[in-house]
Design a protein around this motif. Structure first.
Motif, PDB file in Angstrom:
ATOM      1  N   ILE A 201       0.809  -1.230   0.201  1.00 22.27           N
ATOM      2  CA  ILE A 201       0.126  -0.143   0.061  1.00 22.27           C
ATOM      3  C   ILE A 201       0.993   1.227  -0.059  1.00 22.27           C
ATOM      4  CG2 ILE A 201      -1.766   1.493   1.222  1.00 22.27           C
ATOM      5  CD1 ILE A 201      -2.633  -1.287   2.531  1.00 22.27           C
ATOM      6  N   VAL A 202       0.980   1.959  -1.114  1.00 20.63           N
ATOM      7  CA  VAL A 202       1.890   2.984  -1.148  1.00 20.63           C
ATOM      8  C   VAL A 202       0.760   4.285  -1.451  1.00 20.63           C
ATOM      9  CG1 VAL A 202       3.675   1.865  -2.169  1.00 20.63           C
ATOM     10  CG2 VAL A 202       1.806   2.722  -3.737  1.00 20.63           C
ATOM     11  N   HIS A 203      -0.405   4.257  -1.408  1.00 23.66           N
ATOM     12  CA  HIS A 203      -1.181   5.703  -1.473  1.00 23.66           C
ATOM     13  C   HIS A 203      -2.501   5.237  -1.051  1.00 23.66           C
ATOM     14  CE1 HIS A 203      -1.853   9.281  -3.922  1.00 23.66           C
ATOM     15  NE2 HIS A 203      -3.007   8.667  -4.258  1.00 23.66           N
ATOM     16  N   ILE A 204      -3.222   6.358  -0.627  1.00 20.42           N
ATOM     17  CA  ILE A 204      -4.491   6.239   0.280  1.00 20.42           C
ATOM     18  C   ILE A 204      -5.385   7.281  -0.468  1.00 20.42           C
ATOM     19  CG2 ILE A 204      -5.948   6.493   2.197  1.00 20.42           C
ATOM     20  CD1 ILE A 204      -3.589   5.337   3.826  1.00 20.42           C
ATOM     21  N   HIS A 205      -6.682   7.073  -0.947  1.00 20.15           N
ATOM     22  CA  HIS A 205      -7.662   8.055  -1.203  1.00 20.15           C
ATOM     23  C   HIS A 205      -8.637   8.171   0.001  1.00 20.15           C
ATOM     24  CE1 HIS A 205      -7.564   7.795  -6.039  1.00 20.15           C
ATOM     25  NE2 HIS A 205      -6.699   8.668  -5.498  1.00 20.15           N
ATOM     26  N   LEU A 206      -8.759   9.335   0.416  1.00 19.96           N
ATOM     27  CA  LEU A 206      -9.382   9.845   1.509  1.00 19.96           C
ATOM     28  C   LEU A 206     -10.746  10.666   0.983  1.00 19.96           C
ATOM     29  CD1 LEU A 206      -9.580   9.562   4.615  1.00 19.96           C
ATOM     30  CD2 LEU A 206      -8.281  11.866   4.795  1.00 19.96           C
ATOM     31  N   ALA A 207     -11.753  10.362   1.562  1.00 21.88           N
ATOM     32  CA  ALA A 207     -13.056  11.086   1.393  1.00 21.88           C
ATOM     33  C   ALA A 207     -14.048  10.442   2.512  1.00 21.88           C
ATOM     34  CB  ALA A 207     -13.653  10.844   0.083  1.00 21.88           C
ATOM     35  N   ASP A 208     -15.113  11.540   2.657  1.00 24.21           N
ATOM     36  CA  ASP A 208     -16.130  10.972   3.462  1.00 24.21           C
ATOM     37  C   ASP A 208     -17.053  10.210   2.595  1.00 24.21           C
ATOM     38  OD1 ASP A 208     -17.926  10.689   5.607  1.00 24.21           O
ATOM     39  OD2 ASP A 208     -17.102  12.756   6.374  1.00 24.21           O
ATOM     40  N   SER A 209     -18.216   9.671   3.036  1.00 26.98           N
ATOM     41  CA  SER A 209     -19.341   8.853   2.422  1.00 26.98           C
ATOM     42  C   SER A 209     -19.597   9.674   1.012  1.00 26.98           C
ATOM     43  CB  SER A 209     -20.295   8.580   3.328  1.00 26.98           C
ATOM     44  OG  SER A 209     -20.960   9.770   3.754  1.00 26.98           O
ATOM     45  N   ASN A 210     -19.781   8.543   0.017  1.00 28.65           N
ATOM     46  CA  ASN A 210     -20.100   9.252  -1.253  1.00 28.65           C
ATOM     47  C   ASN A 210     -19.126  10.190  -1.874  1.00 28.65           C
ATOM     48  OD1 ASN A 210     -22.509   7.829  -1.452  1.00 28.65           O
ATOM     49  ND2 ASN A 210     -23.330   9.112  -0.094  1.00 28.65           N
ATOM     50  N   HIS A 211     -17.695  10.221  -1.574  1.00 30.50           N
ATOM     51  CA  HIS A 211     -16.606  10.986  -1.665  1.00 30.50           C
ATOM     52  C   HIS A 211     -17.149  12.424  -1.485  1.00 30.50           C
ATOM     53  CE1 HIS A 211     -15.612   7.589  -4.413  1.00 30.50           C
ATOM     54  NE2 HIS A 211     -14.288   8.061  -3.724  1.00 30.50           N
ATOM     55  N   GLN A 212     -17.745  12.727  -0.379  1.00 31.51           N
ATOM     56  CA  GLN A 212     -17.955  13.668   0.251  1.00 31.51           C
ATOM     57  C   GLN A 212     -16.931  14.592   0.999  1.00 31.51           C
ATOM     58  OE1 GLN A 212     -21.750  12.230   2.066  1.00 31.51           O
ATOM     59  NE2 GLN A 212     -22.197  14.429   2.123  1.00 31.51           N
TER      60      GLN A 212
END
Length: 277
Positions: free
Chosen positions: A209-220
């Motif tokens: 794991i070299v990267h993380i995509h962070l968002a709230d629910s539904n990419h909020q």
């Protein structure tokens, strides 16, 4: 905060210059550069030389603001590319597209290129779509090795894909492809939908794991949805992740005002940082 990045996809209705100005106001230094219109699309250029001149200009504009590209994310879901398509000519075109993407990434100053599985045609045999995807990604990985480029694979949600949607799917794809330069992006939205956890991912995949995509629910916007974003950050820290955490605030409701979505998300992160310290 020095490891926070932003994926530029939500600025799809604004110029690249506007995006840079927004990032400067938000204090963002790390860019996950989305390769598509209106910012940059390889299909617009008649030659590699012409494309690379455009990319050099983009990189210069970023560096003048103290910014850098940490990942190149060529668009593959909305363009005429497919890893699994039954027609070999389509799969070969996809491979050539990524060969161009490797050079594009290096011009931008990064050796990481984002990839996903796409979706197999849902009315066709799943096993054939999977085998085609494995074969295509394997060929792309082989080409990437020639440029010392790492490919970073993300899981998708079931409405986006019928191939790689869960941790188990990622594990199987890594095993079937068999190339060490195929790494992983943990997308917390897809993770929640599939019922996996951050600890599950790190236990199974570790430093792949070299990267993380962070968002709230539904990419909020962070803090405005239903997900425990603060707990995610604690778990990410607990697992000693040292890569970039990229904000993928990518719901179309923010296309009208993408700057506000990033500003609010950065404010959430800053408030969280002050809280835990």
């Amino acid at each position: 905060m020095e490891k926070i990045a932003v994926l530029s996809v939500q600025f799809v209705q604004y110029s690249f210059e506007y995006f840079i100005e927004s990032m400067e106001k938000c204090g963002v230094k790390n860019i996950e550069f989305w390769g598509a219109l209106p910012h940059y699309c390889r299909l617009n250029y008649k030659s590699s030389e012409e494309a690379h001149e455009s990319l050099k200009s983009i990189r210069k504009k970023l560096e003048e603001k103290g910014m850098k590209v940490i990942m190149y994310t060529p668009e593959t879901l909305a363009y005429p590319y497919s890893f699994s398509h039954p027609e070999e000519s389509v799969r070969n075109r996809t491979i050539r597209y990524f060969e161009d993407a490797f050079l594009d990434a290096l011009i931008l100053g990064t050796n990481r290129v984002f990839i996903n599985s796409g979706c197999g045609l849902r009315n066709l045999d799943w096993d054939t779509s999977w085998k085609n995807t494995v074969s295509t990604i394997r060929k792309i990985c082989a080409e990437a090795q020639k440029y010392d480029v790492e490919l970073v694979l993300e899981q998708l949600q079931p409405y986006e894909s019928n191939l790689v949607c869960t941790l188990a799917d990622i594990e199987r794809m890594l095993e079937d492809v068999g190339y060490e330069n195929l790494k992983v992006c943990l997308d917390v939205v897809a993770m929640e939908v599939s019922g996996d956890t951050i600890d599950d991912f790190f236990k199974a995949l570790g430093n792949r794991i070299v990267h993380i995509h962070l968002a709230d629910s539904n990419h909020q916007i962070l803090g405005e949805g239903e997900y425990p974003v603060g707990e995610y950050l604690l778990d990410i820290t607990k697992n000693k992740f040292e890569g970039y955490i990229s904000l993928e605030i990518n719901d179309s409701i923010y296309w009208l005002n993408p700057h506000d979505s990033i500003w609010k998300s950065m404010y959430f992160l800053d408030a969280y940082k002050r809280k835990i310290h």
